[in-house]
Design a protein around this motif. Structure first.
Motif, mmCIF file in Angstrom:
data_model
loop_
_atom_site.group_PDB
_atom_site.id
_atom_site.type_symbol
_atom_site.label_atom_id
_atom_site.label_comp_id
_atom_site.label_asym_id
_atom_site.label_seq_id
_atom_site.Cartn_x
_atom_site.Cartn_y
_atom_site.Cartn_z
ATOM 1 N N THR A 195 11.171 -8.374 -39.483
ATOM 2 C CA THR A 195 11.927 -9.013 -38.411
ATOM 3 C C THR A 195 12.585 -10.277 -38.923
ATOM 4 O O THR A 195 12.161 -10.859 -39.924
ATOM 5 C CB THR A 195 11.016 -9.393 -37.225
ATOM 6 O OG1 THR A 195 10.022 -10.308 -37.679
ATOM 7 C CG2 THR A 195 10.360 -8.170 -36.621
ATOM 8 N N GLY A 196 13.610 -10.693 -38.229
ATOM 9 C CA GLY A 196 14.277 -11.940 -38.578
ATOM 10 C C GLY A 196 15.562 -12.113 -37.817
ATOM 11 O O GLY A 196 16.039 -11.192 -37.134
ATOM 12 N N ILE A 197 16.120 -13.308 -37.921
ATOM 13 C CA ILE A 197 17.417 -13.586 -37.309
ATOM 14 C C ILE A 197 18.459 -12.683 -37.965
ATOM 15 O O ILE A 197 18.389 -12.404 -39.159
ATOM 16 C CB ILE A 197 17.774 -15.079 -37.489
ATOM 17 C CG1 ILE A 197 16.790 -15.929 -36.669
ATOM 18 C CG2 ILE A 197 19.208 -15.361 -37.083
ATOM 19 C CD1 ILE A 197 16.953 -17.418 -36.866
ATOM 20 N N ASP A 198 19.418 -12.236 -37.164
ATOM 21 C CA ASP A 198 20.472 -11.342 -37.656
ATOM 22 C C ASP A 198 21.408 -12.117 -38.586
ATOM 23 O O ASP A 198 22.420 -12.665 -38.157
ATOM 24 C CB ASP A 198 21.242 -10.752 -36.473
ATOM 25 C CG ASP A 198 22.311 -9.767 -36.894
ATOM 26 O OD1 ASP A 198 22.245 -9.251 -38.022
ATOM 27 O OD2 ASP A 198 23.225 -9.503 -36.084
ATOM 28 N N ASP A 199 21.025 -12.173 -39.857
ATOM 29 C CA ASP A 199 21.844 -12.849 -40.861
ATOM 30 C C ASP A 199 21.680 -12.137 -42.192
ATOM 31 O O ASP A 199 20.971 -11.141 -42.297
ATOM 32 C CB ASP A 199 21.486 -14.332 -40.959
ATOM 33 C CG ASP A 199 20.036 -14.575 -41.372
ATOM 34 O OD1 ASP A 199 19.327 -13.616 -41.754
ATOM 35 O OD2 ASP A 199 19.609 -15.745 -41.321
ATOM 36 N N SER A 200 22.324 -12.674 -43.213
ATOM 37 C CA SER A 200 22.265 -12.007 -44.514
ATOM 38 C C SER A 200 20.848 -12.028 -45.094
ATOM 39 O O SER A 200 20.475 -11.113 -45.820
ATOM 40 C CB SER A 200 23.257 -12.633 -45.497
ATOM 41 O OG SER A 200 22.920 -13.976 -45.758
ATOM 42 N N GLU A 201 20.044 -13.040 -44.787
ATOM 43 C CA GLU A 201 18.669 -13.090 -45.295
ATOM 44 C C GLU A 201 17.866 -11.885 -44.799
ATOM 45 O O GLU A 201 17.123 -11.274 -45.566
ATOM 46 C CB GLU A 201 17.976 -14.381 -44.879
ATOM 47 C CG GLU A 201 16.555 -14.479 -45.408
ATOM 48 C CD GLU A 201 15.834 -15.741 -44.966
ATOM 49 O OE1 GLU A 201 14.593 -15.750 -45.026
ATOM 50 O OE2 GLU A 201 16.501 -16.701 -44.558
ATOM 51 N N PHE A 202 18.029 -11.548 -43.516
ATOM 52 C CA PHE A 202 17.338 -10.367 -42.980
ATOM 53 C C PHE A 202 17.790 -9.116 -43.729
ATOM 54 O O PHE A 202 16.966 -8.293 -44.139
ATOM 55 C CB PHE A 202 17.601 -10.215 -41.474
ATOM 56 C CG PHE A 202 17.070 -8.923 -40.920
ATOM 57 C CD1 PHE A 202 15.718 -8.772 -40.655
ATOM 58 C CD2 PHE A 202 17.908 -7.851 -40.685
ATOM 59 C CE1 PHE A 202 15.220 -7.574 -40.157
ATOM 60 C CE2 PHE A 202 17.422 -6.665 -40.190
ATOM 61 C CZ PHE A 202 16.073 -6.525 -39.929
ATOM 62 N N CYS A 203 19.083 -8.968 -43.918
ATOM 63 C CA CYS A 203 19.606 -7.802 -44.634
ATOM 64 C C CYS A 203 19.067 -7.737 -46.059
ATOM 65 O O CYS A 203 18.732 -6.660 -46.556
ATOM 66 C CB CYS A 203 21.131 -7.824 -44.639
ATOM 67 S SG CYS A 203 21.857 -7.646 -42.995
#
Length: 67
Positions: free
Chosen positions: A8-16
């Motif tokens: 899980t994570g905020i919808d950003d490049s780090e999550f991807c």
């Protein structure tokens, strides 16, 4: 044994990148991603289930992120 993680994570490049890293370590996507809006944080939160076949026996002490 079959291992399961829910990333899980905020919808950003780090999550991807976290999901991409799991895929490159041999994890497989398990179902579609999920999204929810967190009004407190003012951000969209994503989640992606992944699974992996691994040798050995399951134990709650297993650190899934190290597989």
């Amino acid at each position: 044994m079959k291992l399961y993680r829910f990333i899980t994570g905020i919808d950003d490049s780090e999550f991807c990148h976290r999901v991409t890293q799991a895929l490159n370590k041999g994890w497989d996507l398990s179902g579609p991603p999920t999204m929810a809006y967190d009004a407190t944080r003012g951000a969209t939160i994503c989640g992606q289930a992944v699974t992996k076949e691994a040798k050995g026996q399951y134990s709650p002490e297993i650190k899934l992120g190290e597989y």
